[in-house]
Structures are given as C-alpha cells and as structure tokens.
Write an enzyme that holds these catalytic residues in place. Structure first.
Site, short mmCIF file in Angstrom:
data_model
loop_
_atom_site.label_atom_id
_atom_site.label_comp_id
_atom_site.label_asym_id
_atom_site.label_seq_id
_atom_site.Cartn_x
_atom_site.Cartn_y
_atom_site.Cartn_z
N CYS A 161 0.89 -1.18 0.00
CA CYS A 161 0.00 0.00 0.00
C CYS A 161 0.91 1.21 0.00
CB CYS A 161 -0.89 0.01 1.24
SG CYS A 161 -1.62 -1.60 1.63
N ALA A 162 1.51 1.53 -1.15
CA ALA A 162 2.73 2.34 -1.16
C ALA A 162 2.54 3.85 -1.15
CB ALA A 162 3.59 1.94 -2.37
N ALA A 163 1.37 4.37 -1.57
CA ALA A 163 1.23 5.84 -1.64
C ALA A 163 1.22 6.44 -0.23
CB ALA A 163 -0.06 6.20 -2.36
N GLY A 223 4.33 7.31 -0.94
CA GLY A 223 5.62 6.90 -1.47
C GLY A 223 6.81 7.15 -0.56
N GLY A 224 6.59 7.75 0.60
CA GLY A 224 7.71 8.04 1.50
C GLY A 224 8.47 6.80 1.93
N LYS A 225 7.75 5.73 2.25
CA LYS A 225 8.43 4.51 2.71
C LYS A 225 9.13 3.82 1.54
CE LYS A 225 5.53 3.87 6.79
NZ LYS A 225 4.58 4.97 6.57
N ASP A 281 1.95 -1.23 4.83
CA ASP A 281 1.66 0.01 5.55
C ASP A 281 0.18 0.27 5.30
OD1 ASP A 281 2.30 2.35 7.04
OD2 ASP A 281 2.30 3.51 5.19
N CYS A 308 -0.64 4.21 11.15
CA CYS A 308 -0.38 5.46 11.88
C CYS A 308 -1.56 5.78 12.80
CB CYS A 308 -0.09 6.60 10.92
SG CYS A 308 -1.35 6.85 9.68
#
Length: 339
Positions: A141-143, A145-147, A213, A267
């Site tokens: 769940c990449a957006a 994109g920070g991780k 994430d 989070c």
C-alpha cells in the site's frame, strides 16, 4: 516578543477551532480505555499541530552540497544511532527537538529532490524490514511513497514492486518516485494499481520482503476533519478497517516466499487495527512467526517514546512534547513454510 506571542495565540486559536469534536470525543473514550494515563499527554500533542515535528530524509541519489551544514545550523542532528541492528550507511535522516518544518521542495519534472520531509516514526517500519541488495520487495500500500523512497535509501532491490489501489494516490506515488529516484533505478521498480488483497493469489511466494503500511484511521488528520459529516461517516466505517487490514496481511503472507519476512504498520493508536490484527494473523496462520523488534526499540529509545507492555514483535510510538513522532505501530512476522 509580544508580537510573536500574539501570533502564536492567533495560530493556536485558529488551530483550536479546527479540531473535530466528534472525532476527539470518540478518541477520548477509546484511547482512555486502551492507553490509560498515557492518553492525556498524547492527546495534548495530537491536538497541537504547532508542536509537531518533521524529519528530513536525505536523498542519496541527489547530492546537495551545503544541505547538511544548513540543517546543522538550524539545530538538526543525525537521527538514528549507529547502534541499530540495521542502518545502511547511505541512509541519512536529520531531526531536531524544536517543532517547525524545513522548507518543502516542489516537484520539478526531470529534477530530483534532495530530501523528503516526514514523521520520523514512519521510518521505523522501513528499518524493521531490513531490505538487502538484490532482494525482491513489495510495498503493498505504497502511496504517497515516502516509505518506498526510504527503502531505496537503504538498499538496491533486485526488483521493487510498489502497489497502490487508489487511483489518485497511485498518481501521487508515481510522482514521488519520479521526484526521488534516477532512471537506472526506476527500471527496477514496478508501480501497479492492484487490489492488495489479491496480490497473494496473483504472485504466491514471490517476494523476499513485504511492507504492509495498511490503510488505517489516521489519528492525526482525522482530528482535524473539516467536515463533521465526513468525520461521522469515517468513524462508522472505522470498524470495517481491521477486516480489510487482515485481508491485506493475509495476502502479503501468501506473496512471501518461505523464509521471507513482512512488516505491518499503521499510523493509528487503535488496538483493533494494530495488535488485534497481528494476533488474529498469528492465531489463524500456522506458517508465520513473530520476529523480535526489541533490539531496534532499544536503539531508538532516545528518539521515540513507546507504549509499554507491548509484545516483543510490536512497537507503538506515542507522540510526546519534544518527541512528537507517531502515532506509528510496527509489527514484524516471518514466514516459516509454504502455506
């Protein structure tokens, strides 16, 4: 001085007005029960954006002479100690105890950004994942994109699959990768818009490492929902999130090769979306086992405050004044055999 006091009062008044009472009341009830005494100091930080902090993650693909010295002049220092079990030399992040924000950089096509601004706690899932060069990695769940960017600061995967189901967020993810990652590396990256719950079936036992994430109740932003009706709707739908999170986690386990490991993060402070999801996974799936994160937790205990009483395979970062990072839940699992 008086003027700055006046401005601060004005800012506080402005921010105070924006807190969504429905959400705060809901959190008050739930988190008093789940966090006990810790909740009141966490609440003070979450409802006071003027005390939030931002970390500066340097981009190893874009050398910027003078950036580190200007960070030092503004009171920033290297964030993570060398005592961590996993801390690649190229991974450089700066934090300071004072709140406030280093200026953001705008997206310019064809030009790499020098740094990424983020909540320092959101780097813990990346450090827990321990990606090594050549590994096949999935960010489920990449957006925004920070991780994904942080993973590429740590290592050069053999193949890196960044997935984001939501159309708008997927475009955001693509732009982030374009802003931080040079062409030769972009060839190692696949960006897809698949339903994360199906990736395990589509690519069984394919990945060495998976980051989940998960979509979650974002406690920080929910507290400032401008639209009370939307807030009520979010709170009603909140109880369905843990089911989605469990399905994503199960898909991630299917996508892992035996011996591979995954990190699950959110989070939110919510137990239903954190420990309960992981416990359900461990209880319903005999081929995964928990991985101890206490070495990493000890290494970063100067920088972060953790909720006590958690199990060894999980951490929950609690925001505190002067260490306003989090909330961030991190858990690590390893797949021991084929399903």
């Amino acid at each position: 001085f008086l003027l700055s006091l006046k401005l601060e009062k004005k800012a506080k008044g402005k921010l105070q007005k924006q807190i969504c009472q429905v959400v705060l009341d809901h959190f008050e009830k739930q988190y008093t029960a789940e966090l006990g005494d810790a909740w009141s100091s966490v609440r003070d930080v979450l409802t006071s954006p003027w005390c939030w902090q931002h970390a500066v993650l340097l981009n190893r693909f874009s050398q910027s002479p003078g950036l580190e010295s200007s960070l030092a002049e503004q009171g920033y220092h290297p964030a993570f100690p060398a005592a961590l079990p996993y801390l690649p030399a190229a991974f450089r992040c700066y934090t300071r105890t004072a709140p406030g924000r280093f200026p953001a950089q705008k997206h310019q096509p064809g030009r790499l950004k020098e740094y990424y601004l983020l909540n320092a706690a959101s780097l813990l899932p990346v450090l827990a994942l321990e990606v090594k060069d050549g590994e096949v990695v999935l960010d489920l769940c990449a957006a925004p994109g920070g991780k994904s960017v942080a993973i590429l600061q740590c290592a050069c995967p053999g193949h890196f699959h960044c997935n984001e189901y939501d159309d708008l967020r997927s475009r955001w993810l693509e732009q982030t990768i374009e802003s931080f990652i040079p062409d030769p590396f972009i060839n190692l990256i696949t960006v897809s818009k698949l339903d994360g719950r199906q990736i395990g079936d589509l690519q069984p036992e394919f990945y060495d490492k998976v980051l989940v994430d998960a979509p979650c109740s974002n406690d920080r932003s929910w507290l400032f929902s401008a639209d009370p009706q939307q807030a009520v709707l979010r709170l009603m739908q909140r109880k369905d999130l843990s089911s989605l999170q469990f399905q994503l986690l199960r898909s991630a386990v299917q996508a892992l090769r035996p011996g591979g490991s995954l990190v699950y993060s959110t989070c939110t402070l919510s137990r239903a979306e954190n420990s309960d999801v992981i416990n359900l996974m461990l209880n319903s799936c005999s081929n995964v086992m928990p991985v101890d994160l206490s070495g990493m937790a000890r290494g970063v205990s100067q920088e972060f405050t953790f909720l006590s009483g958690m199990q060894q395979h999980e951490l929950l970062v609690l925001p505190e004044k002067g260490r306003a990072w989090g909330p961030m839940y991190v858990a690590k699992l390893k797949k021991v055999s084929s399903s």
